[in-house]
Design an enzyme around this catalytic site. Sequence first.
Site, PDB file in Angstrom:
ATOM      1  N   HIS A  56      51.147  23.042  48.535  1.00  0.00           N
ATOM      2  CA  HIS A  56      51.378  23.886  49.727  1.00  0.00           C
ATOM      3  C   HIS A  56      50.130  23.873  50.604  1.00  0.00           C
ATOM      4  O   HIS A  56      49.129  24.507  50.289  1.00  0.00           O
ATOM      5  CB  HIS A  56      51.712  25.321  49.301  1.00  0.00           C
ATOM      6  CG  HIS A  56      52.077  26.224  50.441  1.00  0.00           C
ATOM      7  ND1 HIS A  56      53.249  26.944  50.489  1.00  0.00           N
ATOM      8  CD2 HIS A  56      51.424  26.534  51.586  1.00  0.00           C
ATOM      9  CE1 HIS A  56      53.293  27.649  51.609  1.00  0.00           C
ATOM     10  NE2 HIS A  56      52.182  27.431  52.292  1.00  0.00           N
ATOM     11  N   GLU A 212      55.499  37.012  52.524  1.00  0.00           N
ATOM     12  CA  GLU A 212      54.027  36.885  52.561  1.00  0.00           C
ATOM     13  C   GLU A 212      53.477  38.100  53.309  1.00  0.00           C
ATOM     14  O   GLU A 212      53.073  38.020  54.475  1.00  0.00           O
ATOM     15  CB  GLU A 212      53.600  35.580  53.254  1.00  0.00           C
ATOM     16  CG  GLU A 212      52.099  35.338  53.125  1.00  0.00           C
ATOM     17  CD  GLU A 212      51.617  34.101  53.882  1.00  0.00           C
ATOM     18  OE1 GLU A 212      52.425  33.494  54.608  1.00  0.00           O
ATOM     19  OE2 GLU A 212      50.425  33.769  53.750  1.00  0.00           O
ATOM     20  N   ASP A 308      46.803  26.048  50.592  1.00  0.00           N
ATOM     21  CA  ASP A 308      47.341  26.618  51.835  1.00  0.00           C
ATOM     22  C   ASP A 308      46.562  26.166  53.073  1.00  0.00           C
ATOM     23  O   ASP A 308      47.131  25.582  53.984  1.00  0.00           O
ATOM     24  CB  ASP A 308      47.389  28.155  51.766  1.00  0.00           C
ATOM     25  CG  ASP A 308      48.470  28.757  52.655  1.00  0.00           C
ATOM     26  OD1 ASP A 308      49.210  27.984  53.297  1.00  0.00           O
ATOM     27  OD2 ASP A 308      48.586  29.994  52.704  1.00  0.00           O
ATOM     28  N   TRP A 314      42.965  30.811  59.748  1.00  0.00           N
ATOM     29  CA  TRP A 314      43.297  31.831  58.752  1.00  0.00           C
ATOM     30  C   TRP A 314      42.339  31.841  57.567  1.00  0.00           C
ATOM     31  O   TRP A 314      42.220  32.815  56.852  1.00  0.00           O
ATOM     32  CB  TRP A 314      44.738  31.623  58.247  1.00  0.00           C
ATOM     33  CG  TRP A 314      45.719  31.849  59.332  1.00  0.00           C
ATOM     34  CD1 TRP A 314      46.222  33.050  59.738  1.00  0.00           C
ATOM     35  CD2 TRP A 314      46.296  30.863  60.200  1.00  0.00           C
ATOM     36  NE1 TRP A 314      47.077  32.867  60.794  1.00  0.00           N
ATOM     37  CE2 TRP A 314      47.144  31.539  61.095  1.00  0.00           C
ATOM     38  CE3 TRP A 314      46.190  29.476  60.309  1.00  0.00           C
ATOM     39  CZ2 TRP A 314      47.880  30.893  62.089  1.00  0.00           C
ATOM     40  CZ3 TRP A 314      46.909  28.821  61.292  1.00  0.00           C
ATOM     41  CH2 TRP A 314      47.738  29.526  62.169  1.00  0.00           C
TER      42      TRP A 314
HETATM   43 FE   FE2 Z   1      51.524  28.592  54.040  1.00  0.00          FE
END
Ligand code: FE2
Length: 411
Positions: A56, A212, A308, A314
């Site tokens: 991911h 999430e 991620d 982020w």
């Molecule tokens: Fe993601």
Amino acid sequence: MNIINARLRGKEGLFRVELDGERIAAIAPLSSPSNPAVGDLDAGGNLVTAPFIEPHIHLDATLTAGEPNWNMTGTLFEGIERWAERKATVTHEDTKTRAKKTIDMLVDHGIQHVRTHVDVTDPSLAALKAMVEVRDETRHLINLQIVAFPQEGIESFAGGRALMEEAIAIGADVVGGIPHFENTREQGVSSVKFLMDLAERKDLLVDVHCDETDDPQSRFLEVLAEEARIRGMGARVTASHTTAMGSYDNAYCSKLFRLLKQSEINFISCPTESIHLQGRFDSYPKRRGLTRVAEIDRAGMNICFAQDSIVDPWYPLGNGNIMRILEAGLHICHMLGYEDLQRGLDLITDNSARTLNLGEGYGIEVGRPANLLILSAPNDYEMIRTQGHALASIRNGKLLMQRTPSRVERC
Ligand code: FE2
């Protein structure tokens, strides 16, 4: 090419792994350490495993932190603002260059299978088209699965459904979703039904950004699991993040787990990203903001770890090293017990392969692809404790990467 003096997970003793072209031809036990012949690779008593997996990541956003502005608060919401600024300057070549640079970082750490989510809430689908080219141009390095990921929603984004269909037609391998981000509960539910219909119709895998958030009322996981159960698609479906589960009460969770087990879906947790972005509305006590990784694992369900982000709005850190994620994840999830340490690598190898449906394309077995790693330690525990590395990565019988371990000299 042969690899000698190899240790294999779950087996006693040393082995010689013989490669014939692009396949593993033989695995033979050695009665004692042997000397390498010309062309042999000597594992020196260390582990030989199948490649690490990154299940991911968002390759279309990597390596953009600070462009043009840094995320000063570190929050998810400021990250979205910073990404909107950077997204305005994204080009085809820019996406490809950053994605390939990141893939090189992954390869340097022994990763050969990658699943990337690509934002398709863009009428031009520019990032998706760039990533389809990257998938072809990097086949010698990795197997890349592309998820059609509707970052801004399927139902609450204008033309969202059509963009998902178009993304699949262009060549996305996996159907994504983000039901907790849709404007209403009803839209979240209908987005899951839509994406499951699409995947079933096109015979594709599913990987949904699901719940999430720290909001304990975000309960789309039950919808996804039930859709997977009634369609018999569970093994082909993945719920990513599910961080709200860390805030569900135990009574709800005990009912939910019954459904999750029946559904047979897979789970992905991104521990460094989630502990960084979640818990932001808490003072103290402050939640960890992760899904129930240990509990999912103990219940016999399939869960793996992922990065991620790498240097994006982020999450400003990351270097492609999935061992770093494993170490952090085991700490954060209270998984440093003896048994967990003996099989820690499952969370970045075998469990991830099951999630990606790699089947017989993965594993150290005769007849399977000659894709493997030589690690710097003899077992899972030592690999985690020493913050070990992949010392060699072999793909289709050829060396992709070799690393010289650092040396300390006492004076
Ligand atoms: Fe993601």
